[in-house]
Design a protein around this motif. Structure first.
Motif, short mmCIF file in Angstrom:
data_model
loop_
_atom_site.label_atom_id
_atom_site.label_comp_id
_atom_site.label_asym_id
_atom_site.label_seq_id
_atom_site.Cartn_x
_atom_site.Cartn_y
_atom_site.Cartn_z
N LEU A 1 0.86 -1.18 0.00
CA LEU A 1 0.00 0.00 0.00
C LEU A 1 0.90 1.23 0.00
CD1 LEU A 1 -2.66 1.59 0.33
CD2 LEU A 1 -2.50 1.17 2.81
N LEU A 2 1.09 1.83 -1.17
CA LEU A 2 1.94 3.01 -1.29
C LEU A 2 1.11 4.27 -1.16
CD1 LEU A 2 4.40 2.22 -4.22
CD2 LEU A 2 4.85 2.12 -1.77
N LEU A 3 1.67 5.27 -0.49
CA LEU A 3 1.08 6.60 -0.37
C LEU A 3 2.04 7.60 -1.00
CD1 LEU A 3 0.03 6.35 3.39
CD2 LEU A 3 -1.30 5.64 1.39
N ASN A 4 1.50 8.62 -1.61
CA ASN A 4 2.32 9.61 -2.29
C ASN A 4 3.00 10.52 -1.27
OD1 ASN A 4 3.39 11.73 -3.85
ND2 ASN A 4 1.75 11.56 -5.36
N ALA A 5 4.33 10.44 -1.20
CA ALA A 5 5.07 11.21 -0.20
C ALA A 5 4.92 12.72 -0.40
CB ALA A 5 6.55 10.83 -0.24
N ARG A 6 4.78 13.16 -1.63
CA ARG A 6 4.65 14.59 -1.89
C ARG A 6 3.33 15.12 -1.35
NH1 ARG A 6 7.46 15.82 -7.71
NH2 ARG A 6 7.21 17.95 -6.93
N GLU A 7 2.34 14.25 -1.21
CA GLU A 7 1.04 14.65 -0.67
C GLU A 7 0.92 14.34 0.82
OE1 GLU A 7 -1.84 12.65 -3.03
OE2 GLU A 7 -1.33 13.72 -4.89
N GLU A 8 1.44 13.21 1.25
CA GLU A 8 1.18 12.75 2.61
C GLU A 8 2.33 12.96 3.58
OE1 GLU A 8 -1.71 12.08 3.43
OE2 GLU A 8 -2.68 11.65 1.52
N MET A 9 3.52 13.33 3.09
CA MET A 9 4.66 13.51 3.98
C MET A 9 5.36 14.85 3.78
SD MET A 9 8.03 11.04 4.48
CE MET A 9 7.36 9.94 5.74
N PHE A 10 5.47 15.31 2.54
CA PHE A 10 6.23 16.53 2.24
C PHE A 10 5.34 17.64 1.69
CE2 PHE A 10 9.61 13.21 1.75
CZ PHE A 10 10.35 13.59 2.86
N TYR A 11 4.05 17.59 2.00
CA TYR A 11 3.12 18.60 1.52
C TYR A 11 3.51 20.00 2.00
CZ TYR A 11 -1.37 21.08 0.95
OH TYR A 11 -2.35 21.98 0.64
N ALA A 12 3.91 20.13 3.25
CA ALA A 12 4.28 21.44 3.80
C ALA A 12 5.46 22.03 3.03
CB ALA A 12 4.62 21.33 5.28
N GLN A 13 6.41 21.18 2.67
CA GLN A 13 7.56 21.65 1.89
C GLN A 13 7.15 21.99 0.47
OE1 GLN A 13 7.57 19.06 3.98
NE2 GLN A 13 9.53 18.80 5.02
N GLU A 14 6.24 21.20 -0.10
CA GLU A 14 5.81 21.43 -1.47
C GLU A 14 5.13 22.80 -1.62
OE1 GLU A 14 5.55 19.15 -4.42
OE2 GLU A 14 7.26 18.24 -3.42
N ILE A 15 4.21 23.12 -0.72
CA ILE A 15 3.45 24.37 -0.88
C ILE A 15 4.26 25.59 -0.46
CG2 ILE A 15 1.24 23.18 -0.60
CD1 ILE A 15 1.04 24.39 2.21
N SER A 16 5.42 25.38 0.14
CA SER A 16 6.31 26.50 0.48
C SER A 16 7.59 26.46 -0.36
CB SER A 16 6.67 26.45 1.97
OG SER A 16 7.28 25.22 2.31
N VAL B 1 -7.30 9.24 2.70
CA VAL B 1 -5.91 9.04 2.32
C VAL B 1 -5.91 8.02 1.18
CG1 VAL B 1 -3.62 8.30 3.05
CG2 VAL B 1 -5.08 9.57 4.63
N LYS B 2 -5.52 8.46 0.00
CA LYS B 2 -5.65 7.62 -1.18
C LYS B 2 -4.38 6.81 -1.45
CE LYS B 2 -8.95 10.71 -3.45
NZ LYS B 2 -9.21 11.56 -4.65
N LYS B 3 -4.59 5.61 -1.93
CA LYS B 3 -3.47 4.79 -2.38
C LYS B 3 -2.84 5.45 -3.60
CE LYS B 3 -2.34 0.11 -3.97
NZ LYS B 3 -2.86 -1.25 -4.25
N LEU B 4 -1.54 5.42 -3.67
CA LEU B 4 -0.83 5.99 -4.80
C LEU B 4 -1.25 5.29 -6.09
CD1 LEU B 4 1.41 7.94 -5.80
CD2 LEU B 4 3.03 6.09 -5.41
#
Length: 401
Positions: free
Chosen positions: A268-283, A378-381
């Motif tokens: 079960l993969l989750l997208n790290a850019r959405e679920e882990m590094f979202y704060a960094q992405e939007i900044s 929380v969606k599966k990648l």
């Protein structure tokens, strides 16, 4: 930037919260606790909980608050004689000699790489890096799907695209029940790299890994790095990821374990850019800007609600509503990331309270992490493994060219 309907307030989840004081929880975390089920949260700090930076301690304390009594948080260490020493949980036969002897002389993160998988294999649960701010309950992130007898999911991880069309599982957030066959083989491969060495230099050239391409940072991070990245050294640093890559691309004729099929069916993969590094992405991965926004006062008699205040409000509330966690990594330093991260800024002694200073947006983020919940799924990648060559070879044998 966010939909306020995506957040539920504390009254809706208060029953889950551990209401002990920070001091009480900190004292509790420094004791060994029995493992009574698969519902364990594992993390590691080589010198023990008391030696963590204050912001890291607050991360772990808030896990306890957020997850409540159904989950047990364990902080293990590599301190001789410690009640919470890793050797009180895992037999030394599962570690390389350099770890047992305490002679590892490379990056300390590699000690954590050596302990995370045997803990999950023997006891089950979740591994979370200590530099992670948890924003929603792990049941909702992945555990309900792992626990569901009708679900094929047996291992959950977040993943980044390090290579074209290939999402690589990271190891900072892993979830599985005990006795997972993929986890055990993954660990065995990594331990094999450490035979006769005390650091990870040159791991990308090891006979078990040399057939794999070197890892590259996602472009949005690499573009902000002020010096050229040594990708061979970076690949050595993340060799633990490479061991997973090896396993997911082979079928072992000796014991019949097909890593490629297992990975496709049970991961079960989750997208790290959405679920882990979202704060960094939007900044835009701008650590100084993140620090400045979080350090701003959010409430008080002298607060001026201007465009800068609104930017900070939107940033924090969007993070609370739209991602499962905030991972605050340290770069591996020389040969790897040269970009300064928020973790490095909060590490500085003059900033030891900035992650939770009363009345600031940082304190609002901390409060929301334990008192707010999300309504989004929380969606599966959505990624299918590309048609790749599957190597028919023993999982601890070199792949002949």
């Amino acid at each position: 930037m966010y939909d306020d309907k995506a957040l539920l307030r504390s009254a809706d989840i208060g029953v889950l919260i551990d209401h002990r004081s920070d001091e009480e929880i900190a004292a509790w975390l420094q004791k060994r606790h029995p493992v009574t089920s698969d519902k364990n949260i594992w993390t590691f700090w080589h010198s023990g909980f008391a030696q963590m930076r204050p912001w890291v301690q607050r991360n772990v304390i808030n896990w306890v608050k957020r997850l409540g009594p159904d989950w047990t948080v364990h902080v293990v260490d590599r301190v001789d004689g410690s009640d919470t020493s890793i050797f009180n949980y895992i037999d030394t036969s599962l570690f390389p000699q350099t770890f047992i002897d305490g002679t590892m002389d490379g990056h300390k993160a590699h000690q954590g790489d050596l302990v995370r998988l045997p803990l999950l294999w023997k006891y089950g649960g979740l591994w979370m890096d200590a530099g992670l701010i948890l924003l929603r309950h792990v049941d909702d992130i992945c555990w309900k799907r792992i626990e569901d007898p009708e679900s094929p999911c047996e291992l959950s991880a977040v993943a980044l695209m390090h290579l074209p069309d290939t999402y690589t599982p990271l190891n900072g957030f892993l979830a599985t029940k005990r006795n997972n066959p993929f986890i055990k083989r993954w660990h065995d491969i990594y331990v094999a790299l450490w035979h006769g060495v005390t650091n990870a230099a040159g791991f990308h050239k090891h006979p078990l890994l040399c057939h794999l391409p070197v890892f590259r940072l996602p472009k949005n991070v690499a573009n902000m790095t002020p010096v050229e990245v040594n990708y061979e050294a970076f690949t050595d640093y993340v060799a633990h990821y490479m061991c997973c890559e090896r396993l997911r691309k082979l079928s072992d004729p000796k014991d019949g374990f097909n890593g490629a099929e297992w990975y496709k069916e049970h991961m079960l993969l989750l997208n790290a850019r959405e679920e882990m590094f979202y704060a960094q992405e939007i900044s835009n991965w701008n650590a100084q800007h993140q620090f400045d926004l979080l350090s701003m006062p959010r409430s008080g008699d002298d607060v001026v609600v201007d465009t800068k205040w609104q930017e900070a409000e939107d940033f924090v509330t969007s993070v609370l509503a739209n991602t499962s966690m905030v991972k605050l990594p340290h770069g591996p330093g020389k040969g790897g990331l040269a970009l300064k991260m928020l973790a490095d800024i909060w590490d500085d002694e003059e900033n030891h309270s900035k992650d939770n200073e009363e009345g600031t947006f940082a304190a609002y983020l901390r409060y929301g992490s334990t008192h707010f919940d999300q309504t989004r799924e929380v969606k599966k990648l959505d990624w299918q493994n590309p048609e790749e060559e599957v190597y028919t070879v023993g999982y601890l044998e070199p792949i002949k060219s």
